[in-house]
Write an enzyme that holds these catalytic residues in place. Structure first.
Site, PDB file in Angstrom:
ATOM      1  CB  THR A 110      -0.782  -0.061   1.289  1.00 13.88           C
ATOM      2  OG1 THR A 110      -1.908   0.890   1.116  1.00 13.88           O
ATOM      3  CG2 THR A 110      -0.142  -0.108   2.512  1.00 13.88           C
ATOM      4  CG  ASN A 111      -0.158   4.786  -1.663  1.00 13.79           C
ATOM      5  OD1 ASN A 111      -0.624   5.620  -0.765  1.00 13.79           O
ATOM      6  ND2 ASN A 111      -0.857   4.197  -2.574  1.00 13.79           N
ATOM      7  CG  LEU A 112       3.618   6.325   3.739  1.00 18.47           C
ATOM      8  CD1 LEU A 112       4.793   7.109   3.943  1.00 18.47           C
ATOM      9  CD2 LEU A 112       3.174   5.572   5.073  1.00 18.47           C
ATOM     10  CB  SER A 113      -2.641   8.048   0.239  1.00 13.22           C
ATOM     11  OG  SER A 113      -4.044   8.796   0.362  1.00 13.22           O
TER      12      SER A 113
END
Ligand code: C5P
Length: 221
Positions: A29-32
């Site tokens: 996933t990512n840090l959004s």
């Protein structure tokens, strides 16, 4: 008192990261944080729109009066947005969609086998959801005002202009990422065919309200 500049509009907002599974217990996933997209959904509702929010995995409360659908992967998000965009008049794509997903996701948890060997991951590119929806709407002669986002670490203006053209959208919103991820403040650079508009540093909710006003001014009458 908020002017109802989006009264009668069906606004679709995507927000948050996507989650690309590797196996049932692991994924990428990512840090959004989803904060900007959620603030936009709230501001669009305040402005009188009917709002649907399609959210990746985030832990944020649903803004009052907004319909919410939770999704995980980019493919999942695309399927949901493709359907909902058919009845929308405005689509604001604030989600941080993963560029790639693992070629396959194991049905069972991948185990260490004691040999010291490590698994290798292969990736395929995810579809560009926004570009697909914008070109689909054009092909169907469906009046859908599409707004894209760009988080850039450098050359914000040039990257935002290029992205606007590549995605085929009238309005592209640039922000300096990744420092904005998870923060309550942001600053935006709006790029359209006419030029640029700066929305200086403010809370994401204040910026969302300004962005909604900027979108409303650009809608066909
Ligand atoms: O190309 P890039 O990911 O920087 O573009 C960002 C914009 O495109 C955002 O509006 C994002 O929601 C959208 N996007 C998308 N599908 C992807 C990648 C990005 O809709 N696969």
């Amino acid at each position: 008192f908020t002017p109802k500049v989006l009264a009668g509009q069906q606004v679709l907002v995507s927000a948050g990261p996507t989650y690309e599974a590797i196996d049932p217990v692991r994924g990428l996933t990512n840090l959004s944080s989803g904060k900007m997209g959620f603030a936009i959904a709230r501001a669009a509702h305040e402005a009188g729109a009917h709002v649907t929010l399609v959210a990746g995995p985030v832990s944020l409360p649903t803004p009052r009066g907004v319909g919410r659908i939770n999704v995980k992967s980019a493919m999942n998000m695309q399927k949901t947005l493709n359907v909902l965009s058919q009845t929308a008049t405005v689509f604001i794509s604030a989600a941080a969609v993963a560029d790639w997903r693992p070629v396959e996701s194991a049905n069972e948890k991948i185990k260490k086998d004691g040999s010291g060997r490590v698994p290798t991951l292969s990736f395929v590119e995810n579809p560009d959801i926004l570009a697909g929806i914008a070109s689909g709407a054009r092909a169907q002669n469906h009046q859908l005002f599409c707004v894209g986002f760009a988080a850039e670490s450098h050359d914000l203006l040039a990257n935002a202009q290029a992205k606007r053209e590549r995605k085929g959208v009238p309005l592209l919103v640039g922000n300096i990422g990744p420092d904005t991820f998870g923060q309550d403040d942001n600053a935006l650079l709006l790029v359209d065919a006419q030029g640029t508009t700066d929305l200086p540093k403010a809370s994401k909710l204040q910026l969302a309200r300004q962005l909604v006003a900027e979108i409303a001014r650009r809608l066909p009458t």
